[in-house]
Write a protein that holds these residues in place. Sequence first.
Motif, PDB file in Angstrom:
ATOM      1  N   ASN A   1       0.824  -1.204   0.000  1.00 49.60           N
ATOM      2  CA  ASN A   1       0.000   0.000   0.000  1.00 49.60           C
ATOM      3  C   ASN A   1       0.860   1.257   0.000  1.00 49.60           C
ATOM      4  OD1 ASN A   1      -2.255  -1.571   0.063  1.00 49.60           O
ATOM      5  ND2 ASN A   1      -2.753  -1.200   2.211  1.00 49.60           N
ATOM      6  N   LEU A   2       1.857   1.259   0.863  1.00 51.67           N
ATOM      7  CA  LEU A   2       2.749   2.404   0.965  1.00 51.67           C
ATOM      8  C   LEU A   2       3.530   2.589  -0.332  1.00 51.67           C
ATOM      9  CD1 LEU A   2       3.986   4.666   2.634  1.00 51.67           C
ATOM     10  CD2 LEU A   2       5.580   2.999   3.614  1.00 51.67           C
ATOM     11  N   HIS A   3       3.949   1.486  -0.919  1.00 53.91           N
ATOM     12  CA  HIS A   3       4.702   1.523  -2.179  1.00 53.91           C
ATOM     13  C   HIS A   3       3.876   2.194  -3.275  1.00 53.91           C
ATOM     14  CE1 HIS A   3       6.052  -0.128  -6.061  1.00 53.91           C
ATOM     15  NE2 HIS A   3       7.257  -0.196  -5.526  1.00 53.91           N
ATOM     16  N   ASP A   4       2.589   1.859  -3.356  1.00 58.19           N
ATOM     17  CA  ASP A   4       1.730   2.406  -4.409  1.00 58.19           C
ATOM     18  C   ASP A   4       1.555   3.920  -4.260  1.00 58.19           C
ATOM     19  OD1 ASP A   4       1.455  -0.117  -5.416  1.00 58.19           O
ATOM     20  OD2 ASP A   4      -0.513  -0.481  -4.530  1.00 58.19           O
ATOM     21  N   TRP A   5       1.359   4.379  -3.032  1.00 56.53           N
ATOM     22  CA  TRP A   5       1.194   5.825  -2.827  1.00 56.53           C
ATOM     23  C   TRP A   5       2.491   6.572  -3.123  1.00 56.53           C
ATOM     24  CZ3 TRP A   5       3.003   8.775   1.705  1.00 56.53           C
ATOM     25  CH2 TRP A   5       2.647  10.125   1.622  1.00 56.53           C
ATOM     26  N   LEU A   6       3.615   6.024  -2.689  1.00 57.67           N
ATOM     27  CA  LEU A   6       4.901   6.673  -2.933  1.00 57.67           C
ATOM     28  C   LEU A   6       5.220   6.768  -4.418  1.00 57.67           C
ATOM     29  CD1 LEU A   6       7.122   5.156  -0.083  1.00 57.67           C
ATOM     30  CD2 LEU A   6       6.071   7.426  -0.188  1.00 57.67           C
ATOM     31  N   ARG A   7       4.716   5.822  -5.203  1.00 59.92           N
ATOM     32  CA  ARG A   7       4.921   5.885  -6.652  1.00 59.92           C
ATOM     33  C   ARG A   7       4.230   7.121  -7.228  1.00 59.92           C
ATOM     34  NH1 ARG A   7       3.027   0.691  -9.636  1.00 59.92           N
ATOM     35  NH2 ARG A   7       1.081   1.369  -8.674  1.00 59.92           N
ATOM     36  N   GLU A   8       3.054   7.442  -6.726  1.00 58.72           N
ATOM     37  CA  GLU A   8       2.360   8.646  -7.185  1.00 58.72           C
ATOM     38  C   GLU A   8       3.070   9.905  -6.690  1.00 58.72           C
ATOM     39  OE1 GLU A   8      -0.024   8.377  -9.391  1.00 58.72           O
ATOM     40  OE2 GLU A   8       0.294   6.210  -9.209  1.00 58.72           O
ATOM     41  N   VAL A   9       3.582   9.861  -5.463  1.00 59.61           N
ATOM     42  CA  VAL A   9       4.336  10.998  -4.930  1.00 59.61           C
ATOM     43  C   VAL A   9       5.583  11.232  -5.769  1.00 59.61           C
ATOM     44  CG1 VAL A   9       5.656  11.850  -2.951  1.00 59.61           C
ATOM     45  CG2 VAL A   9       3.468  10.692  -2.592  1.00 59.61           C
ATOM     46  N   GLU A  10       6.212  10.149  -6.188  1.00 68.93           N
ATOM     47  CA  GLU A  10       7.419  10.250  -7.018  1.00 68.93           C
ATOM     48  C   GLU A  10       7.137  11.007  -8.310  1.00 68.93           C
ATOM     49  OE1 GLU A  10       9.973   7.173  -9.755  1.00 68.93           O
ATOM     50  OE2 GLU A  10       9.286   6.455  -7.792  1.00 68.93           O
ATOM     51  N   LYS A  11       6.024  10.718  -8.951  1.00 67.56           N
ATOM     52  CA  LYS A  11       5.648  11.411 -10.183  1.00 67.56           C
ATOM     53  C   LYS A  11       5.394  12.891  -9.911  1.00 67.56           C
ATOM     54  CE  LYS A  11       3.459   7.302 -12.171  1.00 67.56           C
ATOM     55  NZ  LYS A  11       2.164   6.708 -12.627  1.00 67.56           N
ATOM     56  N   ARG A  12       4.742  13.169  -8.793  1.00 72.05           N
ATOM     57  CA  ARG A  12       4.427  14.558  -8.446  1.00 72.05           C
ATOM     58  C   ARG A  12       5.712  15.349  -8.202  1.00 72.05           C
ATOM     59  NH1 ARG A  12      -0.352  16.701  -9.289  1.00 72.05           N
ATOM     60  NH2 ARG A  12      -1.426  15.045  -8.152  1.00 72.05           N
ATOM     61  N   LEU A  13       6.641  14.780  -7.460  1.00 74.59           N
ATOM     62  CA  LEU A  13       7.896  15.476  -7.179  1.00 74.59           C
ATOM     63  C   LEU A  13       8.723  15.639  -8.450  1.00 74.59           C
ATOM     64  CD1 LEU A  13       9.068  13.943  -3.768  1.00 74.59           C
ATOM     65  CD2 LEU A  13       7.831  16.072  -4.197  1.00 74.59           C
ATOM     66  N   GLY A  14       8.707  14.630  -9.307  1.00 74.20           N
ATOM     67  CA  GLY A  14       9.436  14.730 -10.565  1.00 74.20           C
ATOM     68  C   GLY A  14       8.917  15.872 -11.428  1.00 74.20           C
ATOM     69  N   SER A  15       7.606  16.055 -11.431  1.00 70.34           N
ATOM     70  CA  SER A  15       7.009  17.145 -12.195  1.00 70.34           C
ATOM     71  C   SER A  15       7.429  18.495 -11.628  1.00 70.34           C
ATOM     72  CB  SER A  15       5.485  17.024 -12.177  1.00 70.34           C
ATOM     73  OG  SER A  15       4.875  18.138 -12.809  1.00 70.34           O
ATOM     74  N   TYR A  16       7.394  18.632 -10.313  1.00 70.18           N
ATOM     75  CA  TYR A  16       7.796  19.897  -9.691  1.00 70.18           C
ATOM     76  C   TYR A  16       9.263  20.204  -9.980  1.00 70.18           C
ATOM     77  CZ  TYR A  16       3.441  20.420  -7.089  1.00 70.18           C
ATOM     78  OH  TYR A  16       2.129  20.606  -6.746  1.00 70.18           O
ATOM     79  N   SER A  17      10.106  19.187  -9.912  1.00 69.46           N
ATOM     80  CA  SER A  17      11.531  19.386 -10.166  1.00 69.46           C
ATOM     81  C   SER A  17      11.761  19.888 -11.587  1.00 69.46           C
ATOM     82  CB  SER A  17      12.288  18.076  -9.930  1.00 69.46           C
ATOM     83  OG  SER A  17      13.656  18.233 -10.206  1.00 69.46           O
ATOM     84  N   GLN A  18      11.064  19.303 -12.565  1.00 63.42           N
ATOM     85  CA  GLN A  18      11.214  19.720 -13.959  1.00 63.42           C
ATOM     86  C   GLN A  18      10.719  21.145 -14.166  1.00 63.42           C
ATOM     87  OE1 GLN A  18      12.592  18.248 -16.648  1.00 63.42           O
ATOM     88  NE2 GLN A  18      13.297  16.524 -15.434  1.00 63.42           N
ATOM     89  N   ARG A  19       9.592  21.469 -13.577  1.00 62.99           N
ATOM     90  CA  ARG A  19       9.018  22.802 -13.766  1.00 62.99           C
ATOM     91  C   ARG A  19       9.880  23.884 -13.117  1.00 62.99           C
ATOM     92  NH1 ARG A  19       3.269  21.199 -11.553  1.00 62.99           N
ATOM     93  NH2 ARG A  19       3.047  23.460 -11.255  1.00 62.99           N
ATOM     94  N   LEU A  20      10.441  23.565 -11.966  1.00 60.53           N
ATOM     95  CA  LEU A  20      11.314  24.528 -11.302  1.00 60.53           C
ATOM     96  C   LEU A  20      12.616  24.713 -12.076  1.00 60.53           C
ATOM     97  CD1 LEU A  20      10.778  23.359  -7.618  1.00 60.53           C
ATOM     98  CD2 LEU A  20      10.110  25.583  -8.538  1.00 60.53           C
ATOM     99  N   SER A  21      13.151  23.632 -12.601  1.00 56.07           N
ATOM    100  CA  SER A  21      14.407  23.706 -13.353  1.00 56.07           C
ATOM    101  C   SER A  21      14.241  24.503 -14.634  1.00 56.07           C
ATOM    102  CB  SER A  21      14.908  22.297 -13.684  1.00 56.07           C
ATOM    103  OG  SER A  21      15.174  21.563 -12.505  1.00 56.07           O
TER     104      SER A  21
END
Length: 330
Positions: free
Chosen positions: A179-199
Motif C-alpha cells: 500500500n505504501l509503495h503504491d502511494w509513494l509511486r504517485e508521490v514520485e511522479k508529483r515530485l518529478g514534475s515539480y523538479s522539472q518545472r522549477l528547473s
Amino acid sequence: MAFFTSFRTLAIIGVVIAFLFYLLGVFWSFEPDTFNVKEVAVKEAQANNVDPVVGYTTTTTLIKVAEKLWDKPGGYLANDIMPPSVFLDNIPAWEYGALEMTRDLSLAMRQSFSRSQSQSSENKFLKSAQPKFNNDAHKWAFPSSESMYKKGVQDLYKFRNILADPEQQGAQFYARADNLHDWLREVEKRLGSYSQRLSASVGRSQLNTDLAGDRNARQSTQGSAEWMVKTSWWKIDDEFYEARGACWALLHFLKAVEVDFADVLKDKNAGVSLQQIIRELEASQATVWSPMVLNGSGFGLSANHSLVMANYISRANAALIDLRELLSKG
C-alpha cells in the motif's frame, strides 16, 4: 479651490486604503508553520477518549493539513475575488500545492490504505470525501471550493471516529508495504514534475525521451526531437510557491507514515531512507528572506530560488525511489 481640496482628500484616503491593503496582503501571505503530527494525533485521541490506532495519525494529519487551507491568516485565498487577496498569487499557489498532495493522499486512503484486497469494498466515508477535494480550487460561487473541502474533512472525521472505535468494524487502515509503495509511486511522479518545472526557470534545450528504453513504444502524434523548456517570467514565483506548498504537505504526511508504518519500515530496514526524504523536505521549508523569488541564470551573480528548491525536491525524490525499492523487496 474646493475641488482641489476634495481631490486631495480622496487621494489621501486612496493611498491610506492601498497601504492598508498592502499590509493585509503581506500578513495573509505568511505560510503556516509546521506542526508535530504525532503530538497532534495523541491530543486528538485523548480528547476523543480513544487510542491512536494504526492509521489514526495519518488520517489526523490529512485532516489537519486540509484544514490549514482555510485555518490560516486570510483563510482560503485561491478563489477570492475581492482585494487584497485577488491581487495575491504566492499564497494561492502554495494552497494549490498543498491541495494537490491532499488529493493524492485522500485517493490513496480510499483505494489502498483502507482496503485489504483489490476485491474489497470501499469505505463509504472515504468514497464520499475524496471527490470533494477535487472541487475546482478557484470556484467562489455556491458551492465554493472551501465549502466542499470542509465537507470532505467532515467525512474524514467520521472515518477516523469509526477507525478508533473497537466496537465497530466499518473502517480499517492497513499499514502494508505494498500500500505504501503504491502511494509513494504517485508521490514520485508529483515530485518529478515539480523538479522539472522549477528547473525550467532558466530555460534550456531538452531532448525528447518519451519513448526511451522501449523500441516498440509508440505515441499518438509525433513529437519534436528537441525543444526549448522555459517557465514564463510571470509564473516563476507561482511554480516556486506551489512546489513549496506541496513539500509542506508531503513533509507532514511522511512524518505520519513514519508513525503508522513503523513496523513495516523496520522490517524493510527503510527507516533511514524515509528520514532522509523528510530531511530534504524540511530544508525546502527554510525561510525565504528575499522579498521576491529571484531567477538568476545558472551560475550567475544572483540567486535562483527555483533551482535551489528543485535541488531539494530532486534529492528527496531520489531518496524516495530508494525507499520504494526497499519496500518492494521481500
